[in-house]
Design an enzyme around this catalytic site. Structure first.
Site, PDB file in Angstrom:
ATOM      1  N   ARG A  73      38.918  56.221  38.470  1.00  0.00           N
ATOM      2  CA  ARG A  73      38.695  55.534  37.151  1.00  0.00           C
ATOM      3  C   ARG A  73      38.473  56.165  36.194  1.00  0.00           C
ATOM      4  NH1 ARG A  73      35.117  50.495  39.102  1.00  0.00           N
ATOM      5  NH2 ARG A  73      35.645  49.908  36.832  1.00  0.00           N
ATOM      6  N   GLN A 104      31.920  43.721  29.139  1.00  0.00           N
ATOM      7  CA  GLN A 104      31.926  43.735  30.344  1.00  0.00           C
ATOM      8  C   GLN A 104      32.393  45.171  31.094  1.00  0.00           C
ATOM      9  OE1 GLN A 104      32.287  39.898  32.596  1.00  0.00           O
ATOM     10  NE2 GLN A 104      33.401  39.339  30.655  1.00  0.00           N
ATOM     11  N   HIS A 122      27.708  45.926  31.822  1.00  0.00           N
ATOM     12  CA  HIS A 122      27.832  46.188  33.030  1.00  0.00           C
ATOM     13  C   HIS A 122      27.807  47.948  33.010  1.00  0.00           C
ATOM     14  CE1 HIS A 122      29.896  42.291  34.023  1.00  0.00           C
ATOM     15  NE2 HIS A 122      28.561  42.238  34.056  1.00  0.00           N
ATOM     16  N   CYS A 130      20.330  57.168  38.637  1.00  0.00           N
ATOM     17  CA  CYS A 130      19.733  57.373  39.935  1.00  0.00           C
ATOM     18  C   CYS A 130      18.980  55.679  40.516  1.00  0.00           C
ATOM     19  CB  CYS A 130      18.811  58.278  39.880  1.00  0.00           C
ATOM     20  SG  CYS A 130      17.532  58.401  41.559  1.00  0.00           S
ATOM     21  N   CYS A 150      19.785  63.543  41.744  1.00  0.00           N
ATOM     22  CA  CYS A 150      18.961  63.566  40.514  1.00  0.00           C
ATOM     23  C   CYS A 150      18.140  64.511  40.072  1.00  0.00           C
ATOM     24  CB  CYS A 150      18.035  62.257  40.839  1.00  0.00           C
ATOM     25  SG  CYS A 150      16.968  61.888  39.577  1.00  0.00           S
ATOM     26  N   CYS A 153      14.324  63.375  41.000  1.00  0.00           N
ATOM     27  CA  CYS A 153      13.886  63.043  42.156  1.00  0.00           C
ATOM     28  C   CYS A 153      14.462  63.566  43.231  1.00  0.00           C
ATOM     29  CB  CYS A 153      13.550  61.516  42.376  1.00  0.00           C
ATOM     30  SG  CYS A 153      14.862  60.592  42.794  1.00  0.00           S
ATOM     31  N   THR A 191      38.497  37.773  29.386  1.00  0.00           N
ATOM     32  CA  THR A 191      37.684  37.903  30.350  1.00  0.00           C
ATOM     33  C   THR A 191      37.763  36.418  31.082  1.00  0.00           C
ATOM     34  OG1 THR A 191      35.491  37.628  31.319  1.00  0.00           O
ATOM     35  CG2 THR A 191      35.786  36.677  29.261  1.00  0.00           C
ATOM     36  N   ASN A 216      42.978  34.688  25.625  1.00  0.00           N
ATOM     37  CA  ASN A 216      43.328  34.996  26.933  1.00  0.00           C
ATOM     38  C   ASN A 216      44.806  34.691  26.978  1.00  0.00           C
ATOM     39  OD1 ASN A 216      43.405  35.377  29.858  1.00  0.00           O
ATOM     40  ND2 ASN A 216      41.235  35.248  29.779  1.00  0.00           N
TER      41      ASN A 216
HETATM   42  C1  BV8 Z   1      23.487  39.854  39.278  1.00  0.00           C
HETATM   43  C2  BV8 Z   1      30.810  47.139  36.746  1.00  0.00           C
HETATM   44  C3  BV8 Z   1      21.213  39.532  40.286  1.00  0.00           C
HETATM   45  C4  BV8 Z   1      31.405  47.758  38.081  1.00  0.00           C
HETATM   46  C5  BV8 Z   1      30.871  44.656  37.346  1.00  0.00           C
HETATM   47  C6  BV8 Z   1      27.920  35.671  45.703  1.00  0.00           C
HETATM   48  C7  BV8 Z   1      27.193  36.664  46.387  1.00  0.00           C
HETATM   49  C8  BV8 Z   1      26.772  37.589  45.866  1.00  0.00           C
HETATM   50  C9  BV8 Z   1      26.665  37.656  44.735  1.00  0.00           C
HETATM   51  C10 BV8 Z   1      27.050  36.718  43.895  1.00  0.00           C
HETATM   52  C11 BV8 Z   1      27.825  35.567  44.349  1.00  0.00           C
HETATM   53  N1  BV8 Z   1      27.849  34.675  43.518  1.00  0.00           N
HETATM   54  C12 BV8 Z   1      27.671  35.289  42.466  1.00  0.00           C
HETATM   55  C13 BV8 Z   1      27.075  36.532  42.346  1.00  0.00           C
HETATM   56  C14 BV8 Z   1      26.604  37.276  41.444  1.00  0.00           C
HETATM   57  C15 BV8 Z   1      27.661  38.288  41.130  1.00  0.00           C
HETATM   58  C16 BV8 Z   1      28.936  37.990  40.658  1.00  0.00           C
HETATM   59  O1  BV8 Z   1      29.008  37.072  39.522  1.00  0.00           O
HETATM   60  N2  BV8 Z   1      29.750  37.910  41.643  1.00  0.00           N
HETATM   61  C17 BV8 Z   1      31.231  37.560  41.419  1.00  0.00           C
HETATM   62  C18 BV8 Z   1      32.120  38.225  42.019  1.00  0.00           C
HETATM   63  C19 BV8 Z   1      31.255  35.825  41.670  1.00  0.00           C
HETATM   64  N3  BV8 Z   1      26.867  39.042  39.851  1.00  0.00           N
HETATM   65  C20 BV8 Z   1      25.945  40.174  39.934  1.00  0.00           C
HETATM   66  O2  BV8 Z   1      26.033  40.614  41.212  1.00  0.00           O
HETATM   67  C21 BV8 Z   1      25.463  40.708  38.633  1.00  0.00           C
HETATM   68  N4  BV8 Z   1      24.019  40.755  39.083  1.00  0.00           N
HETATM   69  O3  BV8 Z   1      23.980  38.809  39.477  1.00  0.00           O
HETATM   70  O4  BV8 Z   1      22.075  40.461  39.806  1.00  0.00           O
HETATM   71  C22 BV8 Z   1      19.780  40.465  40.159  1.00  0.00           C
HETATM   72  C23 BV8 Z   1      18.798  39.934  39.126  1.00  0.00           C
HETATM   73  C24 BV8 Z   1      17.697  40.480  39.168  1.00  0.00           C
HETATM   74  C25 BV8 Z   1      17.442  41.532  40.033  1.00  0.00           C
HETATM   75  C26 BV8 Z   1      18.500  41.984  40.877  1.00  0.00           C
HETATM   76  C27 BV8 Z   1      19.552  41.151  41.035  1.00  0.00           C
HETATM   77  C28 BV8 Z   1      26.158  42.053  38.377  1.00  0.00           C
HETATM   78  C29 BV8 Z   1      27.569  41.735  38.085  1.00  0.00           C
HETATM   79  C30 BV8 Z   1      28.091  43.137  37.516  1.00  0.00           C
HETATM   80  C31 BV8 Z   1      29.180  43.588  38.385  1.00  0.00           C
HETATM   81  N5  BV8 Z   1      29.957  44.811  37.870  1.00  0.00           N
HETATM   82  N6  BV8 Z   1      31.638  46.125  36.620  1.00  0.00           N
HETATM   83  C32 BV8 Z   1      32.555  48.450  37.990  1.00  0.00           C
HETATM   84  O5  BV8 Z   1      33.290  48.096  37.051  1.00  0.00           O
HETATM   85  O6  BV8 Z   1      32.973  49.068  39.238  1.00  0.00           O
HETATM   86  S1  BV8 Z   1      31.824  43.409  36.958  1.00  0.00           S
HETATM   87  C33 BV8 Z   1      33.623  43.803  36.806  1.00  0.00           C
HETATM   88  O7  BV8 Z   1      34.345  42.615  37.348  1.00  0.00           O
HETATM   89  C34 BV8 Z   1      34.090  44.076  35.505  1.00  0.00           C
HETATM   90  O8  BV8 Z   1      33.161  44.630  34.888  1.00  0.00           O
HETATM   91  C35 BV8 Z   1      34.239  42.706  35.007  1.00  0.00           C
HETATM   92  O9  BV8 Z   1      33.380  42.416  34.323  1.00  0.00           O
HETATM   93  C36 BV8 Z   1      34.447  41.746  36.059  1.00  0.00           C
HETATM   94  C37 BV8 Z   1      35.703  40.911  36.297  1.00  0.00           C
HETATM   95  O10 BV8 Z   1      36.928  41.863  35.866  1.00  0.00           O
HETATM   96  P1  BV8 Z   1      38.275  41.556  35.930  1.00  0.00           P
HETATM   97  O11 BV8 Z   1      38.511  40.616  37.409  1.00  0.00           O
HETATM   98  O12 BV8 Z   1      39.266  42.423  35.447  1.00  0.00           O
HETATM   99  O13 BV8 Z   1      38.254  40.034  35.269  1.00  0.00           O
HETATM  100  P2  BV8 Z   1      37.916  40.157  33.868  1.00  0.00           P
HETATM  101  O14 BV8 Z   1      36.673  39.125  33.795  1.00  0.00           O
HETATM  102  O15 BV8 Z   1      37.601  41.225  33.211  1.00  0.00           O
HETATM  103  O16 BV8 Z   1      39.354  39.418  33.263  1.00  0.00           O
HETATM  104  C38 BV8 Z   1      40.542  39.885  33.039  1.00  0.00           C
HETATM  105  C39 BV8 Z   1      40.764  38.552  32.315  1.00  0.00           C
HETATM  106  O17 BV8 Z   1      41.831  39.087  31.251  1.00  0.00           O
HETATM  107  C40 BV8 Z   1      41.761  37.651  32.984  1.00  0.00           C
HETATM  108  O18 BV8 Z   1      41.281  36.131  32.549  1.00  0.00           O
HETATM  109  C41 BV8 Z   1      43.299  37.950  32.211  1.00  0.00           C
HETATM  110  O19 BV8 Z   1      44.099  36.715  31.958  1.00  0.00           O
HETATM  111  C42 BV8 Z   1      42.811  38.485  30.880  1.00  0.00           C
HETATM  112  N7  BV8 Z   1      43.641  39.535  30.509  1.00  0.00           N
HETATM  113  C43 BV8 Z   1      44.693  40.230  31.164  1.00  0.00           C
HETATM  114  N8  BV8 Z   1      45.395  41.100  30.132  1.00  0.00           N
HETATM  115  C44 BV8 Z   1      45.013  40.352  29.013  1.00  0.00           C
HETATM  116  C45 BV8 Z   1      44.258  39.146  29.145  1.00  0.00           C
HETATM  117  N9  BV8 Z   1      43.739  38.665  28.016  1.00  0.00           N
HETATM  118  C46 BV8 Z   1      44.041  38.954  26.774  1.00  0.00           C
HETATM  119  N10 BV8 Z   1      45.248  39.867  26.486  1.00  0.00           N
HETATM  120  C47 BV8 Z   1      45.600  40.647  27.565  1.00  0.00           C
HETATM  121  N11 BV8 Z   1      46.588  41.610  27.340  1.00  0.00           N
HETATM  122 ZN    ZN Z   2      16.054  59.950  40.837  1.00  0.00          ZN
END
Ligand code: BV8
Ligand code: ZN
Length: 245
Positions: A73, A104, A122, A130, A150, A153, A191, A216
């Site tokens: 990526r 995001q 994100h 680390c 790291c 550590c 998004t 969108n």
């Molecule tokens: C947290 C970095 C708590 C990594 C990303 C069930 C089980 C386990 C967990 C959960 C669960 N339910 C909910 C959760 C929480 C979870 C979550 O939301 N899961 C989802 C799958 C349901 N969230 C978390 O875990 C977050 N942390 O909750 O922590 C906590 C609190 C305290 C202490 C400890 C823990 C962390 C979430 C961050 C995840 N990391 N990215 C990497 O990139 O590898 S998220 C990743 O997916 C992206 O960054 C992006 O934000 C997200 C979605 O990406 P896409 O699928 O591409 O979709 P996107 O939203 O970007 O939309 C594309 C859109 O664009 C579409 O609508 C499309 O129509 C549109 N589009 C396309 N082309 C165009 C367009 N629009 C306009 N013009 C165009 N040309």
């Molecule tokens: Zn470290």
């Protein structure tokens, strides 16, 4: 070039807005050629789901596999350029009185397009973090072949992104939440509104009295909260909006 049809009242609302928040997802980078998060798992990665690779557990289980996906990526992103959507957002930031861009996306393209203060909700592909001691270091070389130790550590460092199950960086969360609560308008651009807590920001803004704009290609779970919907590719709709303002 097809001109976007602005929902009636949107231009006036933007011209009168004091505080504007932009929330972007991978749809803003799609026209740079960066696959959206779900598409990123194609080819040899197709056999995984994002939640299987973008997690601390996956990195613990097989650091090299996870690292290879992020290296792929980084290579993809290093080879592309910001697109007109990124530049239009930077132009709107320069034009509007008070803005905050919350992204995001981890591709760093907003910063390369001039949005120097983008809140990277994100994290960022071009840094490493680390998980043992939270040390963060820049990692600009997309070709680095293995997770580096790291310097503080000795544990293996992973990419500086926020994985599923990891907390959003505290400063990013605090800045985004405060700005959304005080906003006059929030624009949710490219998004799917599926990932929390980012997906809650439009609602936080609404609770604070803001108007919600969705940009969108098609409806999402956020559409029901939107006061204005601009349908079309962000690389067309946002430059048209910036030009009309
Ligand atoms: C947290 C970095 C708590 C990594 C990303 C069930 C089980 C386990 C967990 C959960 C669960 N339910 C909910 C959760 C929480 C979870 C979550 O939301 N899961 C989802 C799958 C349901 N969230 C978390 O875990 C977050 N942390 O909750 O922590 C906590 C609190 C305290 C202490 C400890 C823990 C962390 C979430 C961050 C995840 N990391 N990215 C990497 O990139 O590898 S998220 C990743 O997916 C992206 O960054 C992006 O934000 C997200 C979605 O990406 P896409 O699928 O591409 O979709 P996107 O939203 O970007 O939309 C594309 C859109 O664009 C579409 O609508 C499309 O129509 C549109 N589009 C396309 N082309 C165009 C367009 N629009 C306009 N013009 C165009 N040309
Ligand atoms: Zn470290």
């Amino acid at each position: 070039m097809a001109s976007a049809i602005f929902p009636a009242g949107l231009l006036d609302a933007l011209r009168q807005a004091g505080r504007v928040v932009f929330l972007t997802g991978s749809g803003v980078s799609a026209e740079s050629g960066v696959p959206t998060f779900r598409d990123a798992l194609t080819g040899l990665w197709a056999r995984f789901r994002p939640e299987e690779l973008a997690t601390p557990e996956a990195f613990q289980r097989d650091p090299q596999l996870v690292w290879d996906w992020y290296r792929e990526r980084r290579r993809q992103v290093a080879a592309v350029l910001p697109n007109p959507a990124h530049y239009a957002i930077a132009a709107l930031e320069a034009r509007l009185p008070e803005t905050l861009l919350v992204t995001q996306n981890v591709d760093g393209l907003h910063r390369r397009a001039g949005s120097a203060d983008a809140v990277e909700f994100h994290g960022n592909l071009f840094s490493n973090r680390c998980r043992a001691c939270d040390h963060v270091a820049p990692q600009p070389d997309p070709e680095l072949a293995a997770p580096p130790p790291c310097p503080l550590c000795g544990a293996l460092m992973g990419p500086g992104v926020v994985w599923f199950g990891e907390a959003i960086p505290a400063l990013a969360l605090e800045r985004a939440w405060r700005a959304a609560g005080e906003a006059d308008i929030i624009l949710a651009i490219g998004t799917s509104g599926l990932v929390t807590p980012a997906a809650a920001l439009p609602d936080v803004a609404r609770q604070g009295g803001a108007l919600v704009v969705e940009v969108n290609l098609h409806p999402t779970p956020l559409s029901a909260q939107a006061d204005f919907v601009m349908t079309g590719p962000a690389a067309l709709t946002l430059p048209a909006l910036a030009a009309a303002l």
